[in-house]
Design an enzyme around this catalytic site. Structure first.
Site, PDB file in Angstrom:
ATOM      1  N   HIS A 169      10.203   6.881  -6.661  1.00  0.00           N
ATOM      2  CA  HIS A 169      11.782   7.626  -6.658  1.00  0.00           C
ATOM      3  C   HIS A 169      12.341   7.489  -7.915  1.00  0.00           C
ATOM      4  O   HIS A 169      12.425   8.280  -8.787  1.00  0.00           O
ATOM      5  CB  HIS A 169      11.859   8.215  -5.276  1.00  0.00           C
ATOM      6  CG  HIS A 169      10.883   9.267  -4.502  1.00  0.00           C
ATOM      7  ND1 HIS A 169      11.390  10.482  -4.229  1.00  0.00           N
ATOM      8  CD2 HIS A 169      10.161   9.459  -4.814  1.00  0.00           C
ATOM      9  CE1 HIS A 169      10.131  10.922  -3.523  1.00  0.00           C
ATOM     10  NE2 HIS A 169       9.387   9.875  -3.643  1.00  0.00           N
ATOM     11  N   ASP A 170      12.919   6.160  -8.397  1.00  0.00           N
ATOM     12  CA  ASP A 170      13.719   5.836  -9.225  1.00  0.00           C
ATOM     13  C   ASP A 170      12.943   6.196 -10.659  1.00  0.00           C
ATOM     14  O   ASP A 170      13.508   6.641 -11.874  1.00  0.00           O
ATOM     15  CB  ASP A 170      14.123   4.276  -9.773  1.00  0.00           C
ATOM     16  CG  ASP A 170      15.237   4.082  -9.914  1.00  0.00           C
ATOM     17  OD1 ASP A 170      15.976   4.622 -10.466  1.00  0.00           O
ATOM     18  OD2 ASP A 170      15.222   3.342 -10.626  1.00  0.00           O
TER      19      ASP A 170
ATOM     20  N   GLY B  25      12.822   7.777 -16.247  1.00  0.00           N
ATOM     21  CA  GLY B  25      12.709   5.589 -16.039  1.00  0.00           C
ATOM     22  C   GLY B  25      13.453   5.233 -14.633  1.00  0.00           C
ATOM     23  O   GLY B  25      14.352   5.645 -14.243  1.00  0.00           O
TER      24      GLY B  25
ATOM     25  N   HIS C 131       0.504   5.277   0.141  1.00  0.00           N
ATOM     26  CA  HIS C 131       0.874   5.654   1.911  1.00  0.00           C
ATOM     27  C   HIS C 131       0.317   5.284   2.231  1.00  0.00           C
ATOM     28  O   HIS C 131      -0.500   6.032   3.271  1.00  0.00           O
ATOM     29  CB  HIS C 131       0.146   7.278   1.530  1.00  0.00           C
ATOM     30  CG  HIS C 131       1.592   7.892   0.581  1.00  0.00           C
ATOM     31  ND1 HIS C 131       1.621   9.320   0.443  1.00  0.00           N
ATOM     32  CD2 HIS C 131       2.514   7.550  -0.129  1.00  0.00           C
ATOM     33  CE1 HIS C 131       2.475   9.899  -0.586  1.00  0.00           C
ATOM     34  NE2 HIS C 131       3.332   9.321   0.062  1.00  0.00           N
ATOM     35  N   THR C 132       0.091   4.161   2.331  1.00  0.00           N
ATOM     36  CA  THR C 132      -0.811   3.106   3.311  1.00  0.00           C
ATOM     37  C   THR C 132       0.248   3.271   4.253  1.00  0.00           C
ATOM     38  O   THR C 132      -0.257   1.789   5.513  1.00  0.00           O
ATOM     39  CB  THR C 132      -1.902   1.760   3.171  1.00  0.00           C
ATOM     40  OG1 THR C 132      -2.880   1.397   3.847  1.00  0.00           O
ATOM     41  CG2 THR C 132      -0.899   0.980   2.366  1.00  0.00           C
TER      42      THR C 132
ATOM     43  N   ASP D  83      -3.117  -2.136   3.863  1.00  0.00           N
ATOM     44  CA  ASP D  83      -4.706  -1.971   3.618  1.00  0.00           C
ATOM     45  C   ASP D  83      -5.307  -1.066   2.644  1.00  0.00           C
ATOM     46  O   ASP D  83      -4.534  -0.068   2.032  1.00  0.00           O
ATOM     47  CB  ASP D  83      -5.291  -2.851   4.139  1.00  0.00           C
ATOM     48  CG  ASP D  83      -4.801  -1.559   5.567  1.00  0.00           C
ATOM     49  OD1 ASP D  83      -4.341  -0.303   5.570  1.00  0.00           O
ATOM     50  OD2 ASP D  83      -4.449  -1.652   7.361  1.00  0.00           O
TER      51      ASP D  83
ATOM     52  N   ASP E 138      16.084   2.743 -14.030  1.00  0.00           N
ATOM     53  CA  ASP E 138      17.681   2.503 -14.272  1.00  0.00           C
ATOM     54  C   ASP E 138      18.298   2.756 -12.807  1.00  0.00           C
ATOM     55  O   ASP E 138      19.159   2.779 -13.321  1.00  0.00           O
ATOM     56  CB  ASP E 138      17.617   3.873 -14.568  1.00  0.00           C
ATOM     57  CG  ASP E 138      17.489   5.422 -14.715  1.00  0.00           C
ATOM     58  OD1 ASP E 138      16.847   5.406 -13.334  1.00  0.00           O
ATOM     59  OD2 ASP E 138      18.105   5.598 -15.759  1.00  0.00           O
TER      60      ASP E 138
ATOM     61  N   ASN F  47      13.701  14.173  -1.877  1.00  0.00           N
ATOM     62  CA  ASN F  47      14.627  12.961  -1.598  1.00  0.00           C
ATOM     63  C   ASN F  47      15.573  12.835  -0.041  1.00  0.00           C
ATOM     64  O   ASN F  47      15.453  12.388   0.775  1.00  0.00           O
ATOM     65  CB  ASN F  47      15.408  12.172  -2.638  1.00  0.00           C
ATOM     66  CG  ASN F  47      15.128  11.407  -3.788  1.00  0.00           C
ATOM     67  OD1 ASN F  47      14.120  11.139  -4.009  1.00  0.00           O
ATOM     68  ND2 ASN F  47      15.498  11.752  -5.005  1.00  0.00           N
TER      69      ASN F  47
ATOM     70  N   ARG G  87       8.614   3.793  -1.200  1.00  0.00           N
ATOM     71  CA  ARG G  87       9.279   4.752  -2.350  1.00  0.00           C
ATOM     72  C   ARG G  87      10.848   5.185  -2.322  1.00  0.00           C
ATOM     73  O   ARG G  87      10.061   5.306  -3.838  1.00  0.00           O
ATOM     74  CB  ARG G  87       8.998   5.310  -0.980  1.00  0.00           C
ATOM     75  CG  ARG G  87       8.984   7.329  -0.985  1.00  0.00           C
ATOM     76  CD  ARG G  87       9.319   8.069   0.353  1.00  0.00           C
ATOM     77  NE  ARG G  87       9.236   9.735  -0.230  1.00  0.00           N
ATOM     78  CZ  ARG G  87      10.164   9.948   0.123  1.00  0.00           C
ATOM     79  NH1 ARG G  87      11.223   9.888   0.243  1.00  0.00           N
ATOM     80  NH2 ARG G  87       9.284  11.708  -0.707  1.00  0.00           N
TER      81      ARG G  87
ATOM     82  N   SER H 282      19.215   5.504 -10.952  1.00  0.00           N
ATOM     83  CA  SER H 282      19.631   6.474 -10.904  1.00  0.00           C
ATOM     84  C   SER H 282      20.219   6.647  -9.990  1.00  0.00           C
ATOM     85  O   SER H 282      21.022   7.164  -9.381  1.00  0.00           O
ATOM     86  CB  SER H 282      19.860   6.809 -11.855  1.00  0.00           C
ATOM     87  OG  SER H 282      18.072   7.645 -12.208  1.00  0.00           O
TER      88      SER H 282
ATOM     89  N   GLU I 171      20.566  12.028  -7.225  1.00  0.00           N
ATOM     90  CA  GLU I 171      19.129  12.145  -7.307  1.00  0.00           C
ATOM     91  C   GLU I 171      19.452  12.189  -4.849  1.00  0.00           C
ATOM     92  O   GLU I 171      17.860  12.110  -4.836  1.00  0.00           O
ATOM     93  CB  GLU I 171      18.626  11.006  -7.700  1.00  0.00           C
ATOM     94  CG  GLU I 171      18.667  11.298  -9.448  1.00  0.00           C
ATOM     95  CD  GLU I 171      18.163   9.820 -10.321  1.00  0.00           C
ATOM     96  OE1 GLU I 171      16.949   9.789  -9.444  1.00  0.00           O
ATOM     97  OE2 GLU I 171      18.661  10.220 -10.890  1.00  0.00           O
TER      98      GLU I 171
END
Length: 315
Positions: free
Chosen positions: A66-67, A72, A193-194, A243, A74, A94, A62, A76, A88
């Site tokens: 989210h990065d 991009g 999200h598995t 899965d 990077d 977040n 995750r 951050s 962030e």
């Protein structure tokens, strides 16, 4: 051997997709000479982290997502706030949910001890995300490397560019398209999200007010939320294994988040979700392709950005 014009165009596009505005190329062998032990250091640290807490695999995956979605891939998202910018980490999507920074810091310390000032935090995060998937039973892929780290971060961009858990399918498609990812990429990447958990604040409205939900499942999750600060698995039944159970849950109307169930709710992605629910290999193949594509979102390369010595602060 003759090649069709379609094949040529596709091949050319595939190469160009790796090249940024400065003409720099991402390459899975980028550190072959400068830091040959990189992959081993990342894998061993991730193996320890996932062994100690399987949920950490989902958290690192995750973190990478989210990065990449905010200006991009990077690194951050790893930056702490400073007097000159608000980072962030505490953006709405977040705050109190992204985690695993200490794992990336541990990897970075090991890498700096062996290959000082050589490997970016952005590349470490990309490798760690791949290893998280593999360690939880998912597919592997060659991670393209050569990114550099940003010198700034943006909380406002994180608030506006990360897809929220409460939006409908057209908004999801639009937000992914803004990053160069099509609806198939979106549906495959949602399969992340598995693994992992979600807090009640993200699904309480769905399990109490929505009709496209299995009643027994809704009742179960309503009881979960009677306990303060409780969490529930995003994939009911196999949240610690990578899965296709996530898609089987969607078909059974047991998606935990509103945005997840939107993928199977009488819309354009229903047939693909059904296909993934029946064919794990097809899901894995599309997930790998989408992860590689996501890893190419606006990388800093060449003389752009920097190689941070500490992932939480600029040099």
């Amino acid at each position: 051997m003759a090649f069709s014009s379609t094949f040529f165009v596709f091949s050319l596009f595939s190469v160009l997709a790796l090249i940024n505005a400065n003409g720099q190329l991402l390459d899975d062998k980028f550190y072959k000479r400068t830091c040959p032990s990189l992959r081993g250091m990342v894998r061993s640290t991730m193996a320890r982290a996932v062994k100690d807490e399987k949920r950490m695999g989902a958290s690192i995956l995750r973190l990478f997502f989210h990065d990449c979605f905010v200006n991009g891939c990077d690194a951050s998202i790893l930056l702490d706030d400073t007097p000159t910018f608000t980072g962030e980490k505490n953006a709405f999507p977040n705050r109190n949910s992204v985690r695993g920074f200490e794992v990336i810091d541990t990897i970075k310390s090991k890498v700096e001890a062996k290959c000082k000032g050589t490997v970016s935090c952005a590349d470490i995060l990309a490798l760690a995300a791949r290893d998280a998937v593999v360690l939880l039973g998912g597919p592997s892929w060659k991670v393209e490397l050569g990114r550099r780290d940003s010198r700034t971060a943006s909380q406002s961009a994180a608030n506006s560019q990360l897809p929220p858990f409460f939006v409908d399918l057209p908004v999801l498609i639009s937000m992914f398209a803004a990053k160069g990812l099509d609806a198939r990429d979106m549906t495959a990447l949602s399969g992340a999200h598995t693994i992992g958990l979600a807090g009640c604040g993200t699904f309480q409205r769905r399990v109490t007010n929505e009709s496209n939900i299995d009643p027994q499942f809704a009742s179960l999750r309503q009881s979960t939320c009677r306990i303060s600060n409780s969490r529930a698995p995003l994939d009911d039944g196999s949240e610690e294994s990578f899965d296709n159970g996530f898609y089987r849950n969607l078909v059974a109307r047991r998606g935990l988040l509103h945005s997840d169930q939107e993928l199977f709710n009488g819309g354009s992605q229903d047939s693909l979700v059904k296909k993934y629910s029946e064919n794990q290999k097809e899901f894995e193949n599309d997930f790998v392709a989408a992860m590689i594509k996501m890893g190419r979102i606006d990388p800093l390369t060449g003389n752009e950005g920097e190689i941070r010595l500490n992932c939480g602060v600029v040099n």
